[in-house]
Scaffold this motif. Structure first.
Motif, mmCIF file in Angstrom:
data_model
loop_
_atom_site.group_PDB
_atom_site.id
_atom_site.type_symbol
_atom_site.label_atom_id
_atom_site.label_comp_id
_atom_site.label_asym_id
_atom_site.label_seq_id
_atom_site.Cartn_x
_atom_site.Cartn_y
_atom_site.Cartn_z
ATOM 1 N N UNK A 7 0.806 -1.212 0.000
ATOM 2 C CA UNK A 7 0.000 0.000 0.000
ATOM 3 C C UNK A 7 0.839 1.263 0.000
ATOM 4 N N UNK A 8 2.152 1.118 -0.058
ATOM 5 C CA UNK A 8 3.055 2.268 -0.048
ATOM 6 C C UNK A 8 3.275 2.744 -1.479
ATOM 7 N N UNK A 77 8.004 5.403 9.608
ATOM 8 C CA UNK A 77 6.683 4.760 9.665
ATOM 9 C C UNK A 77 6.487 3.785 8.514
ATOM 10 N N UNK A 78 7.016 4.121 7.360
ATOM 11 C CA UNK A 78 6.879 3.256 6.185
ATOM 12 C C UNK A 78 7.851 2.082 6.221
ATOM 13 N N UNK A 79 8.978 2.270 6.849
ATOM 14 C CA UNK A 79 10.008 1.228 6.922
ATOM 15 C C UNK A 79 9.653 0.196 7.989
ATOM 16 N N UNK A 80 9.096 0.638 9.100
ATOM 17 C CA UNK A 80 8.856 -0.253 10.229
ATOM 18 C C UNK A 80 7.528 -1.004 10.173
ATOM 19 N N UNK A 81 6.718 -0.739 9.163
ATOM 20 C CA UNK A 81 5.470 -1.492 9.018
ATOM 21 C C UNK A 81 5.765 -2.972 8.863
ATOM 22 N N UNK A 83 4.550 -4.933 6.671
ATOM 23 C CA UNK A 83 4.843 -5.073 5.237
ATOM 24 C C UNK A 83 5.258 -3.697 4.723
ATOM 25 N N UNK A 84 6.441 -3.279 5.110
ATOM 26 C CA UNK A 84 6.915 -1.946 4.763
ATOM 27 C C UNK A 84 7.968 -1.965 3.677
#
Length: 93
Positions: A7-8, A77-81, A83-84
């Protein structure tokens, strides 16, 4: 493989970098499709591997590693998801 994806988007990352680092110019490229079959790729071809080309006034007087840390911190926030972002290439302008 997961067909849902992360979703990124490149647009979301660009907006985040502009906001958090007062970045400009900034360009974010989604290179995920080139990594299909590699580690960290979820099979969708989007949202896992990105290249960032960036300039920011916040980089002034800082070394390359410190500038890269600022980018990683901005995108945390995007890296630590769960599924990031799997891979992030950074080019300082």
């Amino acid at each position: 493989m997961n067909s849902v994806g992360t979703g990124i988007t490149a647009q979301a990352l660009e907006a985040c970098l502009r906001e958090r680092l007062a970045a400009g110019p900034v360009e974010v490229l989604d290179e995920s499709a080139a990594h299909l079959g590699h580690a960290g790729q979820d099979g969708t071809g989007v949202g896992t591997h990105f290249r960032v080309r960036i300039a920011s006034p916040m980089f002034a007087g800082k070394g390359k590693v410190a500038c890269h840390r600022l980018v990683y911190d901005a995108l945390r926030d995007y890296i630590q998801r769960e599924r990031g972002i799997h891979a992030l290439a950074i080019e300082l302008l």
